[in-house]
Design an enzyme around this catalytic site. Structure first.
Site: not given
Lengths: 337, 337
Positions: B12, B110, B139-140, B195, B220, B301
């Site tokens: 990143i 993270g 996050s991604c 979620g 993903h 990602q």
């Protein structure tokens, strides 16, 4: 004794043949195959009468020193019930063969539903196949979904099923399949054919399915959501699924994280070819959020339809009802895990 | 000009550094790294001042003949905003470093949400980060979900989101990751953390997520269901998503079936590292069945959070509002596909 013939001796056919041999009320009168490959050699080694599925290719078996018992027409004539386990689409081509000999036939899930009198899942609609001439044992994924839907529908009622099927790209022996290192929406349109296929078993069920393909060969994995009509807790659903004979709720203490360990567990248990005939449902995944039930289940694409084929034989021959047949099949296969 | 420092120069960090350099209103004052590996060498080759993230390891850079501009403390002192792109959990350890120098800091997804004043997605809640000292760019996967939720919530209202995240096992360079030839429910419990993480952006959203890991490295893939409150057609939803700047609706005629072709398409288009900063949504997958919207999207990602980090810099510095920042970021990255 029911005389059973198997046409097509590949992934499904060879397993159905073995399962028929294991049944107390059935006799395997032979298997038919188009090519003299490693599976044909093994059939003969097993003592299974081997028939050429295509007359023009019979000499290839001679050239390979593999003894033939005859041509597939003779097998069909001799059998009380034929199990067609040929590749998708070939079953339809074989229909006239079975009809010429007045032999009822089972087809696999790759054939169109309108080829047959009824589609079949032992737990859900065994009686629909009574005395039928043409029955279609639904595919591995549809079988896996049907086994889940049947008890949930009976116990709670189902408002809607939404399922994402993360499918293995090919079987271990299918060396020409993919993908490699990719996750493919497959089909890219929604719904996938699986939802409508489940509706051949449950015509009034609301179900939407989404399919993907990934670089794995061992089992499919289903991410399941069922919106229930009645109230349920996760513990109750777990007990319900544990009480079924073909839904194996994987206990947490086994520490099984995927298909690799599941298959190894089955091999360690002495299962033929490491087959997992049951839906394999992760116990800790069974969750209820409001009306929504969620769970993960792994489906062994090579074998979960095998006990269903055995039951379908009895259904068309009208020699047992659903409960009797399922119990006989399970006992003969020594199914407990 | 905003002076920006980047602590952590891996997957990143190096992308955020490049994206900062491309912005008309930002200056990259340097990057910090713990080890003198191939990425460190490339940072120096790019002319980025390189700082040692750990004083005790500074001599390793000397031994590798890689010039250091100093220690990370100096970088933090010089920067108006720090972007912490260190591995999960290290960001929290770095918090005191940024606070000692009164330098606002961005953290990655993270880190725990309670480390920061607000979690952040540019499209959904840019203003919440105005003047904050600690902001977490989600996050991604959470970014990909948030970009979808925001316009759908505004346009139709959302009753519930149910998402199955079929996750790549590791990035292309993460040679120690798995699985090989398996499909792992991961976590095996439901819901996955995604979620609740989306709820850090949309506190009132009903969302259940299920995660899996598969043997793929590129992107993903999300299998999405959104039960909408208001009426919608697939065409309307498609138009809505096409009108957003960070949701790329893949046209059918491109014949893109998965992440492999998506990445190749991005490389052919000259995207740095073949990055796909946008949600990549298959156009033909957008379907509405009753109240239920379904679609497939691929999420890169390694890069989808990069424009979000750039926007978060402006948010904490209060130099632009959401629309201005997003437009500036997109233009500077030449984002259209």
């Amino acid at each position: 004794m029911l005389s059973v013939g198997v046409n097509g001796y590949g992934t499904i056919g060879k397993r159905v043949a073995d399962a028929v041999v294991a049944q107390p009320d059935m006799e395997l009168v032979g298997v038919a195959k188009t090519r003299p490959n490693y599976e044909a050699e093994r059939a003969v080694a097993n003592g299974y009468p081997l028939y050429a599925a295509i007359e023009e290719r019979a000499e290839k078996f001679d050239a390979a020193d593999i003894d033939l018992a005859g041509l597939v027409e003779e097998l069909v004539e001799e059998a009380d019930v034929m199990v067609d386990a040929t590749p998708s689409g070939i079953g339809a081509e074989n229909k006239s063969l079975y009809e010429e000999h007045d032999t009822p036939a089972l087809y696999q899930g790759g054939e169109d539903a309108d080829l047959v009198d009824t589609s079949f899942n032992a737990r859900a609609n065994f009686a629909d196949a009574a005395g039928a001439d043409r029955v279609r044992v639904v595919s591995c994924n549809t079988t896996g979904l049907s086994r889940l839907v049947a008890p949930l529908e009976e116990e709670y009622g189902i408002e809607k099923v939404r399922a994402t099927l993360v499918r293995r790209g090919g079987d271990p022996a299918q060396t020409d399949r993919g993908p490699i290192n990719d996750i493919l929406p497959n089909p890219r349109t929604i719904p996938s054919h699986h939802g409508p296929d489940v509706q051949t078993i449950f015509p009034d069920l609301a179900i939407d399915t989404l399919g993907l393909k990934v670089p794995a060969t061992l089992m499919h994995t289903h991410s399941i959501n069922v919106s229930l009509t009645g109230d349920a807790t996760a513990d109750e659903v777990r007990e319900l699924l544990e009480s079924q004979t073909r839904t194996f709720v994987i206990p947490e203490h086994l520490d099984i994280d995927g298909a690799g360990k599941l298959k190894e567990f089955a091999l360690d248990a002495g299962r033929p070819r490491g087959d997992l005939w049951e839906n394999c449902i992760w116990g800790e995944s069974i969750s209820v959020e409001g009306d929504d039930l969620y769970l993960f289940q792994a489906i062994h694409q090579e074998s979960d339809v095998v006990p269903e084929n055995v039951d379908a034989i009895r259904a068309v021959a009208e020699t047992a009802d659903a409960d009797e047949s399922i119990e006989t099949t399970n006992d003969a296969l020594d199914m407990g895990l």
